[in-house]
Structure formats: C-alpha cells, structure tokens
Enzyme design. Structure first.
Site, PDB file in Angstrom:
ATOM      1  N   GLY A 101       0.372  -0.876  -0.178  1.00  0.00           N
ATOM      2  CA  GLY A 101       0.090  -0.068  -0.193  1.00  0.00           C
ATOM      3  C   GLY A 101       0.653   0.885  -0.242  1.00  0.00           C
ATOM      4  O   GLY A 101       1.861   0.885  -0.544  1.00  0.00           O
ATOM      5  N   ASN A 102       0.127   2.388   0.734  1.00  0.00           N
ATOM      6  CA  ASN A 102       1.018   3.725   1.306  1.00  0.00           C
ATOM      7  C   ASN A 102       0.654   3.894   1.622  1.00  0.00           C
ATOM      8  O   ASN A 102      -0.242   4.103   2.245  1.00  0.00           O
ATOM      9  CB  ASN A 102       0.847   3.921  -0.710  1.00  0.00           C
ATOM     10  CG  ASN A 102      -0.480   4.452  -1.391  1.00  0.00           C
ATOM     11  OD1 ASN A 102      -1.516   5.382  -0.382  1.00  0.00           O
ATOM     12  ND2 ASN A 102      -0.651   3.644  -2.263  1.00  0.00           N
ATOM     13  N   ARG A 103       0.831   5.890   1.238  1.00  0.00           N
ATOM     14  CA  ARG A 103       1.008   6.199   3.095  1.00  0.00           C
ATOM     15  C   ARG A 103      -0.096   7.457   2.446  1.00  0.00           C
ATOM     16  O   ARG A 103      -0.698   8.461   3.935  1.00  0.00           O
ATOM     17  CB  ARG A 103       1.918   7.564   2.979  1.00  0.00           C
ATOM     18  CG  ARG A 103       2.625   6.595   4.102  1.00  0.00           C
ATOM     19  CD  ARG A 103       4.614   7.327   3.848  1.00  0.00           C
ATOM     20  NE  ARG A 103       4.090   8.113   4.022  1.00  0.00           N
ATOM     21  CZ  ARG A 103       4.832   9.522   4.508  1.00  0.00           C
ATOM     22  NH1 ARG A 103       5.661   9.656   3.638  1.00  0.00           N
ATOM     23  NH2 ARG A 103       4.672  10.788   4.676  1.00  0.00           N
ATOM     24  N   ALA A 132      -4.254   7.751  -5.005  1.00  0.00           N
ATOM     25  CA  ALA A 132      -2.763   7.009  -4.664  1.00  0.00           C
ATOM     26  C   ALA A 132      -2.955   5.382  -5.040  1.00  0.00           C
ATOM     27  O   ALA A 132      -3.261   4.766  -5.015  1.00  0.00           O
ATOM     28  CB  ALA A 132      -1.474   7.146  -3.800  1.00  0.00           C
TER      29      ALA A 132
END
Length: 402
Positions: free
Chosen positions: A203-205, A271
């Site tokens: 995943g991402n932030r 994102a």
C-alpha cells in the site's frame, strides 16, 4: 459570527464553535431565541468565550444588532432552518441574528438543516436561489437520518466539513462560487491496497484528505460529485456526495470507468498502486518458515492514461503526481514529463517527504496545464488547493460549453 437556527441539529453547532476557536478564530455565537431551547446560552458562552444574546434589546449601548455584522470577517449559519432561509431571503429582521445578516458585508454561508419535504418545497428552493444569486454560499444539505425515524435529504453537513469550508472562506472569500452547477464530477481519493496474503498488503501512505477536499469543495460549488474512495473510512463523507468504496487498484479502475462516461470532469487524486503481487497466498506467511520466496509483482493498469484514451471530446481530465526529486531531475521536471506522457488536461504535482503531501492537513505544489501554463500553488490547506484547481477546471468546462 456563527448563527444558530432552531433545529435539532443545533447541538452540532457546538462542534463548529470548538473547531473554529481551536483554529485560533474569535467566534461570536448568535442563536435565535428558539435555538436556545435546544442548546443553552451557557454552553455557547463556555465554548466561544464570548457573551451570547438573541434579542436586539440586549447590550443596547453597544448597538450589537449593527456592530456584530459590521465587524465579522465571516458569517456562518448552522443549522439554517427553512424559517431562517426565508427570513434571510426576504430581509426580515426581527431578532439579533436576522439583523446581523442584513448588516454583514463579509462572506455569508448557510448550512441548511430541515426535513426533506421542507427542503424540496418550492418556497425553500426559491429562497435558496435568491440567497445564492446575492452571493451567499448555500451548499445542499446531506442525506441521512433526520429527526424521529425519518431519513432523507435535509441533514446538516458534518461539523468538520462546515469548519473546513468556513476556514476556506476566511482565507479565500471567493473560493466557493456556484460555477459547477449541474456538472458531474468524478473524484478518486485515498490509496489502494494490493493483498499479498490474508493479513498483509502492498500500500501507500495516502490518507485521502486531498481527494475528499476536492469532493467537498466541488459539491459546495454546485457539482454532482461521485467520490471513488479507497481506504479513507475515518474521513467524514462530504454532504451531498455519492461515495463508492473500493480497495484494490482493479476495483478502483472498474469504479472509475463505470462513473466516468457520464462525467464532464474526472480528477484522479487517489494514490493508485503501480504494482500488485502476482499471486495472493491462501495462508499467512509464517515467520517460523524462514524467509519467504521473493514476491513477484505484476503491473497494474494505468487508469489515468486509459481515461485520456477513452474520453469524450469535451471531458476534462485531471491527474495528480506525488513525486520526489533525485540526482537526475527535480520534482517539477518529473511532473512535466508525466503530463506529456499521460496526456491529461491538468496535472497537480506534489513534492512528498518531510511531512508534505501525505497524512497531513496542508499541501502545496504546481498546477501544470496541457497548453504549457504552470501555476505554483502556495502552501495552505488542502481545501485551498482544491479551490485553486476547481478555478482552472471551471474555466476549461466553460470553454468546452461556449
């Protein structure tokens, strides 16, 4: 100045007072006499630190019915009942709040709250149209649980949303024109998660705050908004916005492609993961089994590029690029390259790292246009960035329909 109408949603005004005072603003609460049946003056006084009056004969030497409006930088009315909207539209002035509305020369925002039948009544619709025509900000109410067992459109916007829009109007008084009326906007927000096993994911932030700010500001400017939301469950849903919850890049892609054909504008602020694990393991990878095999990755589809390839001639498409510079190029140069490669009408470029862009309340960057124009977006709230973007999008939509 926060005006409070006589509706059950008056209790939510307490959170609006707290949110604005915690932001450093001096808040004067002016309720109607009937509003004090729902929340007492002592509560508003304790939260605001200012005296609370509802009648014009209180504190007469200060001439409050004129002075409060003259000195205000912003007037917010929440809840704005059908009765208050009618009085404001027709210039009635029978208490301190309605007198203040006549003397205020600053931005004024009404956040409606009433039963669905009241909101849909021709008289209310006419009053709202009149107020908007005079420059007042009147976003549509939310849909949801009302009083008793009733549900429908007429629920007051979440206090956090009201506070955010109020801050935006203080910083940018002209940030919420009604220039997107009738325009269908699709916005993606948040970060996708690509499962590796039943427990882990890539995943991402991304928190989704920027995408939600885009949806919130667009709705306040009159747009019909579809929000494709990936893992942003802690954020309050903007009033009047249709939310489609997704998890993976494939799910987001499907949802965007389903919504996009009927939209005049598509903004890809999410994102979206570039890669996903080639295989989803059936069982959790155990530490006791030693080092796992290398994870093989497959490339996800480029949703923005697909939108550009399949768009209608007059559809406006906006991309976002979260970039970091390196020895070969800086953030802005990478953004220019991405804009040429993607082919979108606009691209917002954000520099990430050191508390910027992800997981924070503020943002900055550059707005790049296909015609070569470049505009620096100064550091500020994500709603300010959203307003700047919608200014440019509104101009493009206007050209397309000229």
């Amino acid at each position: 100045m926060l005006g409070v109408g006589a509706g059950i949603a008056a209790y939510k005004a307490c959170e609006v007072v707290r949110g604005l005072t915690e932001s450093g603003h001096d808040v004067r609460v002016v309720p109607t006499r009937s509003a004090l049946e729902f929340v007492g003056a002592a509560t508003f006084e304790a939260l605001s630190g200012n005296p609370v009056h509802s009648g014009v004969f209180s504190n007469v030497p200060e001439v409050e019915h004129v002075r409060i409006g003259q000195e205000a930088d912003l007037v917010v009315v929440a809840p704005a009942t059908a009765d208050l909207l009618a009085k404001a539209a027709h210039g009635q002035a029978d208490d301190l709040l309605t007198n203040t509305l006549l003397t205020a020369r600053c931005p004024v925002a009404f956040f409606p709250a009433m039963h669905t039948e009241m909101w849909e009544h021709a008289a209310t619709r006419s009053n709202v149209a009149t107020l908007r025509s005079r420059g007042a900000v009147v976003p549509d109410p939310d849909s949801g649980r009302l009083t008793g067992v009733d549900s429908g459109k007429g629920r007051m916007a979440d206090p956090a949303e009201i506070t955010d829009l109020a801050r935006l109007l203080i910083d940018e008084p002209r940030a919420l024109p009604r220039d997107l009326e009738g325009v269908h906007v699709v916005v993606s927000a948040g970060g996708t998660r690509e499962p590796l096993d039943p427990v882990r994911y890539l995943g991402n932030r991304s928190s989704g705050r920027q995408g939600y700010a885009l949806a919130r500001v667009a709705a306040a400017r009159g747009a019909r908004v579809t929000l494709i939301s990936a893992h942003t469950m802690s954020l309050p849903v903007p009033a009047g916005v249709t939310v489609v919850n997704v998890s993976t890049a494939a799910e987001l892609r499907a949802a965007v492609h389903e919504a996009a054909p009927s939209a005049e504008v598509v903004v890809m602020a999410a994102a979206v993961a570039d890669f996903r694990p080639a295989a989803l393991l059936e069982h959790k990878i155990k530490k006791t089994e030693g080092a796992p095999d290398p994870v093989v990755l497959d490339r996800n589809a480029d949703v923005l590029a697909e939108l550009v390839e399949n768009r209608r001639g007059d559809q406006v498409i906006v991309g976002f690029a979260a970039e970091t510079g390196d020895r070969g190029s800086d953030v802005l140069q990478y953004g220019r390259t991405k804009l040429r490669r993607k082919g979108s009408d606009l691209l917002v470029v954000n520099a990430v790292g050191d508390g910027r862009a992800f997981e924070v309340e503020e943002n900055s960057g550059w707005l790049l246009a296909a015609d070569g124009a470049e505009t620096a977006i100064p550091f500020g709230s994500k709603s300010q960035l959203a307003a700047a973007l919608w200014d440019s999008v509104s101009e493009l939509v206007g050209r397309a329909h000229a």
